[in-house]
Scaffold this active site. Structure first.
Site, short mmCIF file in Angstrom:
data_model
loop_
_atom_site.label_atom_id
_atom_site.label_comp_id
_atom_site.label_asym_id
_atom_site.label_seq_id
_atom_site.Cartn_x
_atom_site.Cartn_y
_atom_site.Cartn_z
N GLY A 133 0.80 -1.25 0.00
CA GLY A 133 0.00 0.00 0.00
C GLY A 133 0.82 1.27 0.00
O GLY A 133 1.47 1.60 -0.99
N LYS A 204 2.06 -10.66 -3.30
CA LYS A 204 2.93 -9.47 -3.16
C LYS A 204 4.41 -9.85 -3.16
O LYS A 204 5.23 -9.16 -3.76
CB LYS A 204 2.55 -8.71 -1.89
CG LYS A 204 1.14 -8.13 -1.96
CD LYS A 204 0.66 -7.69 -0.60
CE LYS A 204 -0.72 -7.08 -0.66
NZ LYS A 204 -1.30 -6.86 0.68
#
Ligand SMILES: NC(=O)c1ccc[n+]([C@@H]2O[C@H](COP(=O)([O-])OP(=O)(O)OC[C@H]3O[C@@H](n4cnc5c(N)ncnc54)[C@H](OP(=O)(O)O)[C@@H]3O)[C@@H](O)[C@H]2O)c1
Length: 328
Positions: A133, A204
């Protein structure tokens, strides 16, 4: 005045965040750079719902309409799942648009292909928002890799899992109670499978592997274990020994050149860089040859942290074209 036309694919949490930030920054951009920024189209599945007042006329459920938009330069992608996101971004690149994505599920699988295609078409792919993020791990790594080699990456890459483990330790809660609280606070989805199973963190770490090593291990060889089997009793025992459970995704390049990755709970002591990282925060520890170990910590998700790094990617594109650093 030059106009930059952008489209946003997906108008949920992240898509709306991008729209708000671009709108808030519009005047500054005009005054500082003489650029007019226009969100020309927004792609959704259901065009009947007005999510943000004044945006109804921009909505479409037809990607062809976006690709036909005259002078479109950049496409922000914030939809879900591999498809049709991959096909849409491929089409956008072939239309000579820069693309900026938050979609880790799609990018983990297709990121290297999209970047190769973008190179061919002379456009830029921004993907900072796919991983951790608001933590600037992609741009930091790109910079580091100009001089350093990265040998190992360890990360807390899922805020929901980290919140649950934090509450199990700090409050003595069972996994189920901590999960319920995470759902009540909006951190966990109604279906928390991807978060607590480790699948989200796996995607990720694969994106980081591609960046650090130019390749990923075979996905079938990566052991992925979630946090749902950890008991309150195990957490208590670890705490008594001065240790903490962290859900860690890691990837390393071994001396024989092979790439090894795994995702799962790990006990760490106070010396470990991921030990102090609590709540919904994400963190990444990078082992490098010249700098040593570098740690980055910050908010791993949310409307504004995620959207803001996407707009930063965009500023980088404008800066590259203008030949200087642009502050949007
Ligand atoms: N939320 C976060 O904090 C966060 C952080 C980092 C990365 N991400 C990633 O960012 C992406 C978006 O997340 P989000 O939380 O914003 O999701 P969201 O709130 O569920 O919004 C998804 C949006 O995409 C649209 N959409 C879905 N499938 C579509 C399709 N086939 N064609 C056109 N539009 C489609 C939906 O349209 P309708 O409105 O019509 O349903 C909706 O507007 C995901 O890939 C997610 O993994 C999210």
């Amino acid at each position: 005045m030059a106009t930059i036309k952008a489209a946003i694919l997906g108008f949920g949490t992240v898509g709306q965040g991008i729209y708000h930030i671009l709108n808030e920054k519009r005047e500054e951009l005009k005054n500082k750079l003489g650029l007019e920024l226009e969100v020309a189209k927004i792609l959704v599945t259901d065009t009947s719902r007005e999510r943000v007042p004044g945006t109804q006329h921009l909505m479409t459920d037809n990607m062809a309409e976006i690709l036909e938009e005259d002078g479109l330069q950049v496409v922000f992608e914030a939809i879900v799942n591999e498809e049709p996101a991959y096909t849409y971004l491929k089409q956008a690149i072939e239309n000579k648009c820069h693309v900026i994505t938050a979609n880790k599920v799609m990018f983990a699988k297709h990121g290297l292909k999209l970047q190769a295609l973008a190179k061919e078409y002379g456009v830029f792919v921004g993907y900072e928002a796919t991983t951790a993020g608001g933590v600037p791990v992609i741009k930091t790594m790109k910079n580091i890799l100009l001089v350093n080699d990265v040998s190992r990456i360890q990360g807390i890459l899922n805020g929901t899992s980290n919140y649950i483990l934090t509450k199990m330790r700090a409050e003595g809660w069972a996994f189920e109670d901590a999960l319920k609280e995470a759902q009540r606070l909006g951190y966990a989805e109604a279906d928390p499978y991807n978060d607590v199973s480790g699948q989200d963190a796996f995607k990720k770490i694969m994106i980081l592997s591609a960046l650090a090593f130019g390749e990923q291990p075979d996905w079938d060889d990566v052991e992925v274990i979630g946090i749902d089997r950890i008991s309150a009793e195990q957490v208590k025992l670890a705490t008594e020994k001065g240790m903490r459970y962290r859900h860690v995704a890691e990837v390393e390049k071994r001396e024989d050149g092979t790439i090894f990755a795994k995702v799962g709970p790990m006990l760490v002591d106070a010396e470990h860089p991921l030990y102090p990282v609590d709540d919904v925060n994400n963190a990444v520890a990078l082992e490098t040859n010249y700098i040593g170990t570098l740690s980055l910590v910050g908010p791993g998700a949310g409307m504004y942290p995620t959207a803001s790094v996407m707009v930063e990617d965009y500023a980088e594109i404008i800066g590259k074209r203008a030949g200087f650093v642009v502050r949007i």
